[in-house]
Design an enzyme around this catalytic site. Structure first.
Site, PDB file in Angstrom:
ATOM      1  N   ASP A  40       3.735 115.866  40.675  1.00 46.98           N
ATOM      2  CA  ASP A  40       3.834 115.816  39.216  1.00 46.98           C
ATOM      3  C   ASP A  40       2.518 115.426  38.557  1.00 46.98           C
ATOM      4  O   ASP A  40       2.141 115.974  37.552  1.00 46.98           O
ATOM      5  CB  ASP A  40       4.985 114.904  38.755  1.00 46.98           C
ATOM      6  CG  ASP A  40       5.082 113.610  39.545  1.00 46.98           C
ATOM      7  OD1 ASP A  40       4.056 113.235  40.151  1.00 46.98           O
ATOM      8  OD2 ASP A  40       6.140 112.978  39.549  1.00 46.98           O
ATOM      9  N   THR A  61      18.896 160.047  48.763  1.00 45.98           N
ATOM     10  CA  THR A  61      19.654 159.369  49.808  1.00 45.98           C
ATOM     11  C   THR A  61      18.834 158.310  50.530  1.00 45.98           C
ATOM     12  O   THR A  61      19.395 157.416  51.131  1.00 45.98           O
ATOM     13  CB  THR A  61      20.197 160.402  50.790  1.00 45.98           C
ATOM     14  OG1 THR A  61      19.091 161.137  51.267  1.00 45.98           O
ATOM     15  CG2 THR A  61      21.175 161.304  50.117  1.00 45.98           C
ATOM     16  N   ASP A  62      17.499 158.407  50.496  1.00 46.92           N
ATOM     17  CA  ASP A  62      16.681 157.349  51.104  1.00 46.92           C
ATOM     18  C   ASP A  62      16.386 156.282  50.065  1.00 46.92           C
ATOM     19  O   ASP A  62      16.723 155.119  50.233  1.00 46.92           O
ATOM     20  CB  ASP A  62      15.325 157.884  51.567  1.00 46.92           C
ATOM     21  CG  ASP A  62      15.437 158.760  52.779  1.00 46.92           C
ATOM     22  OD1 ASP A  62      16.578 159.043  53.157  1.00 46.92           O
ATOM     23  OD2 ASP A  62      14.399 159.138  53.326  1.00 46.92           O
ATOM     24  N   ILE A  86       6.985 159.560  55.564  1.00 45.67           N
ATOM     25  CA  ILE A  86       6.197 158.411  55.094  1.00 45.67           C
ATOM     26  C   ILE A  86       7.043 157.576  54.132  1.00 45.67           C
ATOM     27  O   ILE A  86       7.494 158.102  53.117  1.00 45.67           O
ATOM     28  CB  ILE A  86       4.914 158.907  54.378  1.00 45.67           C
ATOM     29  CG1 ILE A  86       4.061 159.697  55.359  1.00 45.67           C
ATOM     30  CG2 ILE A  86       4.129 157.728  53.799  1.00 45.67           C
ATOM     31  CD1 ILE A  86       3.005 160.550  54.715  1.00 45.67           C
ATOM     32  N   GLU A 131       6.832 156.011  51.534  1.00 46.60           N
ATOM     33  CA  GLU A 131       5.894 155.673  50.456  1.00 46.60           C
ATOM     34  C   GLU A 131       6.539 154.806  49.374  1.00 46.60           C
ATOM     35  O   GLU A 131       5.855 154.104  48.640  1.00 46.60           O
ATOM     36  CB  GLU A 131       5.260 156.936  49.846  1.00 46.60           C
ATOM     37  CG  GLU A 131       6.177 157.788  48.965  1.00 46.60           C
ATOM     38  CD  GLU A 131       7.200 158.584  49.754  1.00 46.60           C
ATOM     39  OE1 GLU A 131       6.990 158.776  50.957  1.00 46.60           O
ATOM     40  OE2 GLU A 131       8.216 158.983  49.173  1.00 46.60           O
ATOM     41  N   ASP A 142       8.380 114.403  46.645  1.00 51.37           N
ATOM     42  CA  ASP A 142       8.258 113.002  46.232  1.00 51.37           C
ATOM     43  C   ASP A 142       9.660 112.475  45.944  1.00 51.37           C
ATOM     44  O   ASP A 142      10.623 113.225  45.883  1.00 51.37           O
ATOM     45  CB  ASP A 142       7.274 112.778  45.080  1.00 51.37           C
ATOM     46  CG  ASP A 142       7.389 113.802  44.000  1.00 51.37           C
ATOM     47  OD1 ASP A 142       8.380 114.521  44.031  1.00 51.37           O
ATOM     48  OD2 ASP A 142       6.523 113.860  43.119  1.00 51.37           O
TER      49      ASP A 142
HETATM   50  P1  ATP Z   1       7.016 109.183  43.872  1.00 51.29           P
HETATM   51  O1  ATP Z   1       5.655 109.510  44.360  1.00 51.29           O
HETATM   52  O2  ATP Z   1       8.099 109.467  44.794  1.00 51.29           O
HETATM   53  O3  ATP Z   1       7.293 109.703  42.499  1.00 51.29           O
HETATM   54  P2  ATP Z   1       6.697 106.615  42.777  1.00 51.29           P
HETATM   55  O4  ATP Z   1       7.058 107.121  41.444  1.00 51.29           O
HETATM   56  O5  ATP Z   1       7.327 105.331  43.183  1.00 51.29           O
HETATM   57  O6  ATP Z   1       7.038 107.587  43.889  1.00 51.29           O
HETATM   58  P3  ATP Z   1       4.164 106.013  41.768  1.00 51.29           P
HETATM   59  O7  ATP Z   1       4.592 106.469  40.429  1.00 51.29           O
HETATM   60  O8  ATP Z   1       2.834 106.360  42.277  1.00 51.29           O
HETATM   61  O9  ATP Z   1       5.149 106.468  42.871  1.00 51.29           O
HETATM   62  O10 ATP Z   1       4.344 104.427  41.771  1.00 51.29           O
HETATM   63  C1  ATP Z   1       3.851 103.629  42.816  1.00 51.29           C
HETATM   64  C2  ATP Z   1       4.128 102.182  42.486  1.00 51.29           C
HETATM   65  O11 ATP Z   1       3.422 101.832  41.303  1.00 51.29           O
HETATM   66  C3  ATP Z   1       5.586 101.889  42.215  1.00 51.29           C
HETATM   67  O12 ATP Z   1       6.269 101.512  43.385  1.00 51.29           O
HETATM   68  C4  ATP Z   1       5.508 100.724  41.234  1.00 51.29           C
HETATM   69  O13 ATP Z   1       5.429  99.489  41.930  1.00 51.29           O
HETATM   70  C5  ATP Z   1       4.182 100.950  40.522  1.00 51.29           C
HETATM   71  N1  ATP Z   1       4.387 101.544  39.197  1.00 51.29           N
HETATM   72  C6  ATP Z   1       5.072 102.652  38.909  1.00 51.29           C
HETATM   73  N2  ATP Z   1       5.035 102.923  37.599  1.00 51.29           N
HETATM   74  C7  ATP Z   1       4.283 101.955  37.032  1.00 51.29           C
HETATM   75  C8  ATP Z   1       3.856 101.655  35.690  1.00 51.29           C
HETATM   76  N3  ATP Z   1       4.185 102.421  34.669  1.00 51.29           N
HETATM   77  N4  ATP Z   1       3.096 100.578  35.497  1.00 51.29           N
HETATM   78  C9  ATP Z   1       2.724  99.795  36.514  1.00 51.29           C
HETATM   79  N5  ATP Z   1       3.098 100.016  37.774  1.00 51.29           N
HETATM   80  C10 ATP Z   1       3.875 101.071  38.048  1.00 51.29           C
END
Ligand code: ATP
Length: 836
Positions: free
Chosen positions: A567, A664-665, A201, A203, A245
């Protein structure tokens, strides 16, 4: 007594090893104390939640996990998910308003409770209770203990162990019956058959798996990944798609504005990173290229004369929650890198936040990746009490809310063809891999409120900014590696599809038009349609977190095993749904990190690929350990049962079988399980125990079993006493098993003899095992204990010959089987032949 000692030693070693392995995982999981932002001595500081005391003022925003019980003193659009505490799955609105009567926990709208998640808006509040005194603390104290996690691999192995156990009991029973029928004394047959069954076995396997996984988790921690569950690593090893992303994982998340445009003018911007030095060069068909290379002091005046650019820079500064700071001579941003880049742009034009103190911030509609925009209400308390709503965000989104545009300070209606012109301009920026933001504003009447997205209407378009976020240099290679491992990387981004395609091209992600799908297109697809096409898509752009959940689910329904990064707090459902949810350690919110199975401390895509390799190494290691254990066990069973069947004396004394089991095992198997496998190219396996493994075990086990039985019989034939022949069988089995350890370790690797001689664990384990064997044979008290006889030196020639030739002989046999299978034209067996 002797057998009891050995059994106890075996159990003790297993328990100690398992506990040690669990400790490693526990310790690693403690590396992630929840952080929070509090105001101490007037400064906003980041604190470990455990450091909070009642009276502290805490600032919270979407994605934060509430670190204590808190009475709100200010809240803007705040929504909190209290499911962990109240079971209510929908987020509840929170505000600072006083409650007029005593109410249930779920109705206390001005309180935030520890362990709940802020899923929208922002707020500030006073800590009233911490730790076990909080509502969550009371609840936790009621929960006595948590169930121990059993990984799928452990389940699978226990089921194999159970099968072996049944087989072993049957063989033990048969040996007992045959031995008794042959007249061997019943007590001797009872101990022999019980020991035989017990030794067959495996185990120790579940412990071996825990150790293998913990060793892998430890190695991953060194590579900047915290694996929160044992099972995640094995799932990573089986991953077929990595959804990642873009910003911060594939790219550096270091933004620098490279181009800006207003209604009738365009500029390119020089400078790198967040350094506030650089200049604007005007370009465009209308205006000949001129450089606005001005002294800092002149710039502000000059841009006042250019009202559109001035307004754009003003929005950059005021619709912003970040700060620029200099650390050891290096300019960095505190807060969102996108916003940091806008501050650097303004600074390049001589405008700093400190010049804007006469602007008072009112309400804010925070950035949300779902709406892709952010707005603030600001009032100029010095000049004519002007009040505006300033907005910035994704171009299409901002344009949707604009009805006018500003050109040279004058306002004009914004018609569809002008919107198309602006969109084309933005696409030109995107084609250069720039991330584009649009800026807009409108005069605002304070009585309107300013905290609802309905206020973001009738806006006046001002201009665009295109910012560069270069890909991380090492990612291209990691993507190639992922392809080589048979894994498809899929980019899922909130950014514009053209920007995503441009970045995809730079990184080697398939980015032809058919393999890109936008959030809008996703909305038009039914789940069935999505499932049909999801396998062909490599880039999803302009997606919201809700889309991510659909994408993961569709991929899983196509049979893919999905690892998914995220994120923001809105990514949590997709992260939970993915087979392996991965959170970004730097940019990820506390909630995402707590939900994820794996946290990347450096937000590095390459670490995911490393995780897959590690997972595969572990699955491969466990396969090797299992193979090694089962080969030995099969050989032991064969030697005893065949000997009893053919009328030979019993070849192994029970205590010798137990010694084999312990040293040995178990020892080499454990060492095989923790091998780092740097030179291992483990293939993608859905199941780690397959026909190929069993064929190897059977071939090697039978050869070793029959070889040692042959030597046992031959020793008796040349007149050796039974204890000597038994010692020959024992020594052959042990030596054979130890040599097997090398063959199993070598499997599927490019290791040379030099590599494994560097493995001090393997060498240590083998030394211990050899010394134990020699001690059991040649040290008189031990020889008495293990019922062995001193073997003359010349006996070692056939013993080592048989032990060493098992793997050599097994090779042609296995090749023959593979050829036969290939001949029968089964595709699965082809794979097996390759694996062998
Ligand atoms: P990922 O999902 O790969 O991280 P991302 O960071 O471009 O991509 P988001 O953060 O959702 O995705 O941003 C989407 C869009 O929103 C961006 O392309 C930009 O035009 C706009 N954006 C990003 N950050 C801001 C901010 N702080 N204020 C206003 N608009 C923003």
């Amino acid at each position: 007594m002797a057998m009891g000692t050995i059994l106890l030693a075996n159990a003790a070693i297993s328990t100690i090893q398992e506990r040690k392995a669990e400790k490693v995982v526990e310790t690693l999981n403690q590396f992630q104390p929840p952080l929070c932002k509090a105001i101490r001595t007037g400064q906003l500081v980041e604190l470990n939640a455990a450091e909070l005391v009642p009276g502290d003022i805490v600032c919270l925003e979407a994605g934060d996990r509430v670190p204590a019980d808190i009475r709100l003193i200010h809240a803007s659009n705040m929504r909190v998910n209290e499911a962990t505490l109240t079971g209510e799955s929908l987020p509840v609105d929170k505000s600072e308003s006083a409650l007029l009567e005593e109410c249930a926990l779920s109705e206390r709208s001005n309180m935030l409770f520890m362990g709940t998640d802020v899923c929208g808006g922002k707020g500030r509040g006073v800590v009233v209770q911490t730790g076990m005194n909080t509502e969550m603390g009371h609840l936790m104290s009621l929960l006595k203990h948590q169930e121990k996690e059993v990984t799928p691999l452990q389940e699978k192995v226990s089921s194999i162990s159970k099968k072996f156990m049944k087989g072993a009991l049957i063989v033990g029973g048969l040996v007992f019956v045959m031995g008794t029928l042959r007249g061997i004394p019943i007590p001797q047959m009872i101990t022999t058959s019980i020991t035989l069954a017990a030794s067959a076995i495996p185990e120790g396997l579940p412990v071996t798996i825990t150790i293998a996984l913990s060793a892998g988790i430890y190695r991953m921690a060194k590579k900047n990944a915290l694996i929160r569950k044992l099972s995640s690593l094995e799932t990573l090893g089986r991953t077929t798609v990595i959804c990642t992303d873009k910003t911060g994982t594939l790219t550096k998340n270091e933004m620098t504005v490279k181009a800006i445009s207003t209604a009738d003018r365009r500029w390119t911007v020089t400078g790198n990173g967040y350094e506030p030095t650089g200049v604007l060069h005007e370009v465009g068909p209308e205006v000949a290229a001129t450089a606005l290379e001005l002294e800092d002091t002149d710039r502000y005046e000059q841009h006042v004369a250019n009202p559109d650019l001035n307004r754009l820079l003003q929005i950059c500064l005021l619709c912003n929650n970040s700060e620029l700071e200099q650390q050891e001579g290096q300019w960095t941003t505190k807060g969102d890198p996108t916003e940091g880049a806008l501050l650097a742009l303004a600074a390049k034009n001589g405008l700093w936040l400190k010049d804007m103190t006469h602007w008072h911030r009112g309400h804010e509609i925070p950035f949300d990746s779902k709406t892709a925009k952010m707005s603030v209400v600001c009032k100029d308390v010095q000049n004519e009490q002007e009040c505006y709503l300033f907005s910035k965000g994704a171009v299409e989104t901002i344009l949707r809310h604009c009805s006018r545009y500003q050109k040279n300070g004058d306002l004009f209606p914004l018609y569809e063809d002008q919107k198309q012109f602006i969109l084309q301009q933005s696409e030109q920026y995107s084609a250069d891999a720039l991330r584009v933001l649009a800026f807009a504003y409108r005069p605002f009447d304070e009585s309107e409120g300013g905290d609802s997205i309905d206020d973001e209407r009738e806006l006046i378009y001002v201009g665009l900014a295109g910012m560069m976020d270069p890909p991380k240099p090492e990612v291209e290679q990691s993507i190639q590696e992922a392809f080589a491992l048979g894994i498809k990387p899929v980019m899922i981004t909130g950014d514009h599809p053209i920007t995503a395609i441009a970045i995809g091209k730079q990184l080697g992600i398939n980015s032809d038009a058919h393999s890109v799908v936008t959030g809008h297109e996703l909305d038009r697809l039914s789940d069935e349609e999505l499932i049909r096409m999801v396998d062909q898509v490599s880039i999803f752009a302009r997606v919201t977190p809700e889309h991510k959940l659909r994408i993961v689910t569709a991929l899983q329904q196509c049979g893919q095993i999905v690892a998914m990064t995220g994120d923001g707090v809105n990514d949590t459902p997709a992260i939970k749904q993915a087979n392996v949810g991965i959170a970004m350690g730097r940019t990820g919110t506390e909630v995402t990190k707590e939900t994820a199975d794996m946290v990347l401390t450096q937000d590095d895509f390459g670490t995911i690929v490393e995780g897959v390799k590690e997972g595969r190494t572990i699955i491969g290691n466990i396969r090797k350990a299992l193979g090694c254990l089962l080969t030995g066990n099969l050989a032991e069973i064969l030697v005893t049962s065949v000997a009893v069947m053919v009328g030979l004396p019993i070849p192994l004394v029970p205590i010798q079988i137990l010694l084999m089991n312990l040293l040995t095992d178990a020892l080499p198997a454990m060492v095989l399980a923790v091998n780092g496998g740097e030179k291992t190219k483990q293939p993608k396996r859905t199941d780690f125990v397959d026909k190929a493994l069993y064929q190897k075990v059977i071939t090697r086990g039978v050869l070793l079993g029959l070889g040692s039985l042959g030597l046992f019989g031959a020793s008796l034939a040349v007149g050796a006493p039974v204890p000597v022949a038994q010692s020959v069988a024992f020594a052959t089995l042990v030596a054979g098993q130890l040599m097997q350890a090398f063959s199993w370790r070598q499997e599927g690797t490019e290791e040379t003899v030099r590599d494994w001689t560097k493995d001090r664990f393997l060498l240590g384990a083998l030394c211990v095992s050899w010394l134990a064997l020699l001690g059991a044979l040649y040290i008189p008290p031990l020889a008495g204990f293990f019922h062995t006889a001193r073997l003359p030196m010349h006996y070692w020639i056939p013993i080592l010959g048989v032990a060493g030739s098992v793997s050599l002989l097994a090779k042609p046999v296995l090749n023959l089987i593979a050829k036969k299978q290939a001949h029968n034209a089964s595709p699965a067996s082809g794979t097996y032949a390759a694996a062998v």
